[in-house]
Design a protein around this motif. Structure first.
Motif, PDB file in Angstrom:
ATOM      1  N   ALA A  54       5.083 -28.326   8.734  1.00  0.00           N
ATOM      2  CA  ALA A  54       4.234 -28.388   7.538  1.00  0.00           C
ATOM      3  C   ALA A  54       4.482 -29.701   6.801  1.00  0.00           C
ATOM      4  CB  ALA A  54       4.511 -27.191   6.621  1.00  0.00           C
ATOM      5  N   GLY A  55       5.757 -30.073   6.672  1.00  0.00           N
ATOM      6  CA  GLY A  55       6.109 -31.315   5.981  1.00  0.00           C
ATOM      7  C   GLY A  55       5.503 -32.539   6.670  1.00  0.00           C
ATOM      8  N   LYS A  56       5.520 -32.528   7.989  1.00  0.00           N
ATOM      9  CA  LYS A  56       4.966 -33.679   8.726  1.00  0.00           C
ATOM     10  C   LYS A  56       3.451 -33.766   8.520  1.00  0.00           C
ATOM     11  CE  LYS A  56       7.988 -32.717  12.394  1.00  0.00           C
ATOM     12  NZ  LYS A  56       8.218 -32.566  13.826  1.00  0.00           N
ATOM     13  N   LEU A  57       2.788 -32.611   8.545  1.00  0.00           N
ATOM     14  CA  LEU A  57       1.322 -32.608   8.363  1.00  0.00           C
ATOM     15  C   LEU A  57       0.955 -33.096   6.957  1.00  0.00           C
ATOM     16  CD1 LEU A  57       0.598 -29.208  10.139  1.00  0.00           C
ATOM     17  CD2 LEU A  57      -0.261 -31.434  10.871  1.00  0.00           C
ATOM     18  N   ILE A  58       1.716 -32.622   5.973  1.00  0.00           N
ATOM     19  CA  ILE A  58       1.420 -33.024   4.590  1.00  0.00           C
ATOM     20  C   ILE A  58       1.728 -34.512   4.401  1.00  0.00           C
ATOM     21  CG2 ILE A  58       2.087 -32.664   2.170  1.00  0.00           C
ATOM     22  CD1 ILE A  58       2.582 -29.654   2.993  1.00  0.00           C
ATOM     23  N   ALA A  59       2.846 -34.971   4.946  1.00  0.00           N
ATOM     24  CA  ALA A  59       3.209 -36.398   4.823  1.00  0.00           C
ATOM     25  C   ALA A  59       2.128 -37.273   5.445  1.00  0.00           C
ATOM     26  CB  ALA A  59       4.560 -36.653   5.493  1.00  0.00           C
ATOM     27  N   ARG A  60       1.605 -36.838   6.591  1.00  0.00           N
ATOM     28  CA  ARG A  60       0.568 -37.632   7.267  1.00  0.00           C
ATOM     29  C   ARG A  60      -0.694 -37.697   6.406  1.00  0.00           C
ATOM     30  NH1 ARG A  60      -2.045 -35.602  12.839  1.00  0.00           N
ATOM     31  NH2 ARG A  60      -2.883 -34.110  11.351  1.00  0.00           N
ATOM     32  N   HIS A  61      -1.056 -36.549   5.826  1.00  0.00           N
ATOM     33  CA  HIS A  61      -2.244 -36.494   4.974  1.00  0.00           C
ATOM     34  C   HIS A  61      -2.072 -37.403   3.752  1.00  0.00           C
ATOM     35  CE1 HIS A  61      -5.985 -34.292   4.613  1.00  0.00           C
ATOM     36  NE2 HIS A  61      -5.761 -34.057   3.327  1.00  0.00           N
ATOM     37  N   LEU A  62      -0.890 -37.316   3.127  1.00  0.00           N
ATOM     38  CA  LEU A  62      -0.629 -38.122   1.931  1.00  0.00           C
ATOM     39  C   LEU A  62      -0.653 -39.614   2.244  1.00  0.00           C
ATOM     40  CD1 LEU A  62       2.296 -36.106   0.287  1.00  0.00           C
ATOM     41  CD2 LEU A  62       0.051 -36.540  -0.743  1.00  0.00           C
ATOM     42  N   SER A  63      -0.178 -39.971   3.441  1.00  0.00           N
ATOM     43  CA  SER A  63      -0.050 -41.398   3.765  1.00  0.00           C
ATOM     44  C   SER A  63      -1.415 -42.077   3.856  1.00  0.00           C
ATOM     45  CB  SER A  63       0.726 -41.581   5.069  1.00  0.00           C
ATOM     46  OG  SER A  63      -0.067 -41.164   6.156  1.00  0.00           O
ATOM     47  N   ARG A  64      -2.486 -41.265   4.021  1.00  0.00           N
ATOM     48  CA  ARG A  64      -3.831 -41.858   4.118  1.00  0.00           C
ATOM     49  C   ARG A  64      -4.688 -41.472   2.918  1.00  0.00           C
ATOM     50  NH1 ARG A  64      -5.330 -39.774  10.016  1.00  0.00           N
ATOM     51  NH2 ARG A  64      -4.548 -37.906   9.027  1.00  0.00           N
ATOM     52  N   ALA A  65      -4.001 -41.022   1.836  1.00  0.00           N
ATOM     53  CA  ALA A  65      -4.717 -40.413   0.707  1.00  0.00           C
ATOM     54  C   ALA A  65      -5.871 -41.259   0.184  1.00  0.00           C
ATOM     55  CB  ALA A  65      -3.742 -40.109  -0.414  1.00  0.00           C
ATOM     56  N   GLY A  66      -5.632 -42.543  -0.010  1.00  0.00           N
ATOM     57  CA  GLY A  66      -6.668 -43.396  -0.610  1.00  0.00           C
ATOM     58  C   GLY A  66      -7.835 -43.660   0.323  1.00  0.00           C
ATOM     59  N   LEU A  67      -7.697 -43.303   1.591  1.00  0.00           N
ATOM     60  CA  LEU A  67      -8.725 -43.648   2.578  1.00  0.00           C
ATOM     61  C   LEU A  67      -9.666 -42.489   2.877  1.00  0.00           C
ATOM     62  CD1 LEU A  67      -6.381 -45.495   5.100  1.00  0.00           C
ATOM     63  CD2 LEU A  67      -7.825 -46.510   3.336  1.00  0.00           C
ATOM     64  N   MET A  68      -9.265 -41.286   2.436  1.00  0.00           N
ATOM     65  CA  MET A  68     -10.078 -40.121   2.790  1.00  0.00           C
ATOM     66  C   MET A  68     -10.629 -39.471   1.524  1.00  0.00           C
ATOM     67  SD  MET A  68      -8.010 -38.372   5.908  1.00  0.00           S
ATOM     68  CE  MET A  68      -6.597 -37.878   4.972  1.00  0.00           C
ATOM     69  N   GLU A  69     -11.803 -38.918   1.636  1.00  0.00           N
ATOM     70  CA  GLU A  69     -12.455 -38.364   0.437  1.00  0.00           C
ATOM     71  C   GLU A  69     -11.836 -37.063  -0.042  1.00  0.00           C
ATOM     72  OE1 GLU A  69     -16.620 -38.053   0.633  1.00  0.00           O
ATOM     73  OE2 GLU A  69     -16.879 -40.227   0.437  1.00  0.00           O
ATOM     74  N   SER A  70     -11.230 -36.325   0.890  1.00  0.00           N
ATOM     75  CA  SER A  70     -10.822 -34.965   0.550  1.00  0.00           C
ATOM     76  C   SER A  70      -9.386 -34.859   0.038  1.00  0.00           C
ATOM     77  CB  SER A  70     -10.951 -34.099   1.802  1.00  0.00           C
ATOM     78  OG  SER A  70     -10.156 -34.693   2.817  1.00  0.00           O
ATOM     79  N   VAL A  71      -8.757 -35.967  -0.324  1.00  0.00           N
ATOM     80  CA  VAL A  71      -7.332 -35.894  -0.664  1.00  0.00           C
ATOM     81  C   VAL A  71      -7.073 -35.999  -2.164  1.00  0.00           C
ATOM     82  CG1 VAL A  71      -5.050 -36.832  -0.169  1.00  0.00           C
ATOM     83  CG2 VAL A  71      -6.826 -36.941   1.580  1.00  0.00           C
ATOM     84  N   LEU A  72      -7.687 -36.958  -2.820  1.00  0.00           N
ATOM     85  CA  LEU A  72      -7.378 -37.178  -4.232  1.00  0.00           C
ATOM     86  C   LEU A  72      -8.305 -36.362  -5.129  1.00  0.00           C
ATOM     87  CD1 LEU A  72      -6.858 -41.060  -4.145  1.00  0.00           C
ATOM     88  CD2 LEU A  72      -5.169 -39.243  -3.816  1.00  0.00           C
ATOM     89  N   GLY A  73      -7.816 -36.117  -6.345  1.00  0.00           N
ATOM     90  CA  GLY A  73      -8.669 -35.471  -7.344  1.00  0.00           C
ATOM     91  C   GLY A  73      -8.575 -33.949  -7.345  1.00  0.00           C
ATOM     92  N   PHE A  74      -9.421 -33.346  -8.188  1.00  0.00           N
ATOM     93  CA  PHE A  74      -9.372 -31.903  -8.432  1.00  0.00           C
ATOM     94  C   PHE A  74     -10.422 -31.158  -7.608  1.00  0.00           C
ATOM     95  CE2 PHE A  74      -7.646 -33.902 -12.221  1.00  0.00           C
ATOM     96  CZ  PHE A  74      -6.514 -33.139 -12.465  1.00  0.00           C
ATOM     97  N   THR A  75     -10.149 -29.859  -7.381  1.00  0.00           N
ATOM     98  CA  THR A  75     -11.139 -29.042  -6.667  1.00  0.00           C
ATOM     99  C   THR A  75     -12.187 -28.491  -7.633  1.00  0.00           C
ATOM    100  OG1 THR A  75      -9.897 -26.999  -7.029  1.00  0.00           O
ATOM    101  CG2 THR A  75      -9.393 -28.240  -5.004  1.00  0.00           C
ATOM    102  N   GLY A  76     -11.836 -28.446  -8.918  1.00  0.00           N
ATOM    103  CA  GLY A  76     -12.734 -27.829  -9.904  1.00  0.00           C
ATOM    104  C   GLY A  76     -12.312 -26.409 -10.259  1.00  0.00           C
ATOM    105  N   ASP A  77     -11.334 -25.854  -9.517  1.00  0.00           N
ATOM    106  CA  ASP A  77     -10.833 -24.504  -9.800  1.00  0.00           C
ATOM    107  C   ASP A  77      -9.546 -24.568 -10.623  1.00  0.00           C
ATOM    108  OD1 ASP A  77     -12.813 -23.258  -8.298  1.00  0.00           O
ATOM    109  OD2 ASP A  77     -11.682 -23.584  -6.437  1.00  0.00           O
TER     110      ASP A  77
END
Ligand code: AHM
Ligand code: MG
Length: 349
Positions: free
Chosen positions: A48-71
């Motif tokens: 889980a940690g590796k998957l989250i770290a990978r996602h975070l490392s590309r945060a600024g490049l992907m639309e679905s990472v930063l910001g709020f969901t609205g909930d």
């Protein structure tokens, strides 16, 4: 300037490359079914940690990472996209494990059941998927906190009532810090150990064993913007610090990061209650009890100001507690200010 010698700096750790699963089995000195389970559970947390770290490392490049969901979550806090993503990563990773019947996180109102695992998987994972999520959008440290408990009873109404026990019932606890490198720190109740993710291997490799927190350290870590809301005892402690040499203020705003500094270098982290919210902000089952388990294993202390965090029996799974955690001497100093005030108050009554 001294000559730069890349060859010597390439590998600082023993290239024995001890992995997390091997370390767990060595710690328990056994290949018993429970040791195998804990080893597999830690492996899943690492995944889980590796998957989250990978996602975070590309945060600024992907639309679905930063910001709020609205909930908003059960705590009334705005949910970030990353909170949701990380919460689901833990669920999907443990769905496949066969070992965890139930997960409880600060993002979910009720425990999440994996019925197909329940006949065999008698463990519950408690977790804060992304701790310090206000740091995500500005590319600063965040973490994940985890704790493993054995499920007791059938929990037929699926409320998690058996989780309302003190923190000494934890089988294991730890965190993953997503920083310049990704580190995983854990304890099975036999010392505190740190692993660093080697991205080229895709493995967490042992980087520090049997960590002991210094008995005193220079750091005090607290959000002093809340000074006006604190009880007088906590204000007095901060006044004391301001007037004495040798203290240094540090506050990342992500508990895992602030705690990690204290664990390695000593000092004290505080998130006290306020006059309006005496219970403070941090959640017992997902935040304060797991870190208390670690700090006690490292020779430090964790307190609400009135009792040890590991003694607190929650009334509800999302219960909050004040937190004073770190070097034994520094935590005792904060407690002494609280006790002085309590005695003074009793004398006035
Ligand atoms: P979170 O888990 O929703 O991110 O909230 C917990 C965080 C901790 O990481 C941190 O220590 C604290 O909240 C910071 O709060 P504040 O901004 O009030 O100082
Ligand atoms: Mg948190």
């Amino acid at each position: 300037m001294a000559d730069y010698q890349p060859a010597e700096t390439t590998f600082a750790v023993d290239r024995d490359c001890k992995t997390l699963s091997r370390h767990v089995l060595e710690q328990l000195q056994s290949f018993s079914p429970e040791a195998q389970d804990l080893s597999a559970l830690m492996n899943r947390i690492a995944l889980a940690g590796k998957l989250i770290a990978r996602h975070l490392s590309r945060a600024g490049l992907m639309e679905s990472v930063l910001g709020f969901t609205g909930d908003t979550n059960v705590q009334g806090e705005a949910v970030k996209k990353m909170d949701l993503y990380a919460n689901n990563v833990f669920i999907s990773v443990f769905k496949q494990s066969g070992l965890v019947c139930r997960l409880a996180s600060e993002e979910m109102e009720k425990p999440y059941y994996i019925p197909e695992n329940c006949p065999i998987g008698r463990y519950t994972l408690l977790y804060d998927p992304i701790d310090g999520s206000s740091n995500i959008d500005i590319n600063l440290n965040v973490g994940s906190i985890f704790s493993i408990r054995r499920q007791q009873g059938e929990d037929l109404d699926q409320t998690g009532a058996d989780l309302l026990q003190n923190g000494r019932q934890q089988l294991a606890a730890g965190y993953i810090l997503y920083g310049p490198s990704t580190v995983l720190v854990y304890s099975l109740g036999q010392g505190v150990h740190m692993f660093t993710l080697d991205p080229s291997l895709g493995e967490f490799i042992l980087s520090s064993e049997n960590i002991q927190v210094p008995s005193h350290g220079p750091t005090y870590s607290v959000n002093e913007g809340n000074f006006w809301q604190w009880e007088e005892s906590i204000r007095d402690f901060t006044r004391y610090v301001h007037r004495h040499e040798g203290y240094s203020a540090r506050y990342v705003g992500a508990l895992v990061a602030d705690f990690h500094r204290i664990l390695l270098q000593g000092g004290v982290f505080l998130y006290p209650g306020t006059v309006k919210k005496p219970e403070g902000k941090l959640r017992l089952l997902y935040e304060t009890a797991p870190l208390a388990f670690l700090i006690e294993q490292a020779g430090g202390k964790a307190s609400t100001g009135r009792e040890a965090i590991l003694e607190v029996i929650p009334q509800a799974i999302h219960q909050r507690t004040p937190l004073i955690i770190g070097s034994a001497e520094d935590v005792a100093l904060v407690e002494s200010f609280i006790q002085d005030h309590n005695h003074r108050r009793q004398r006035q009554q």
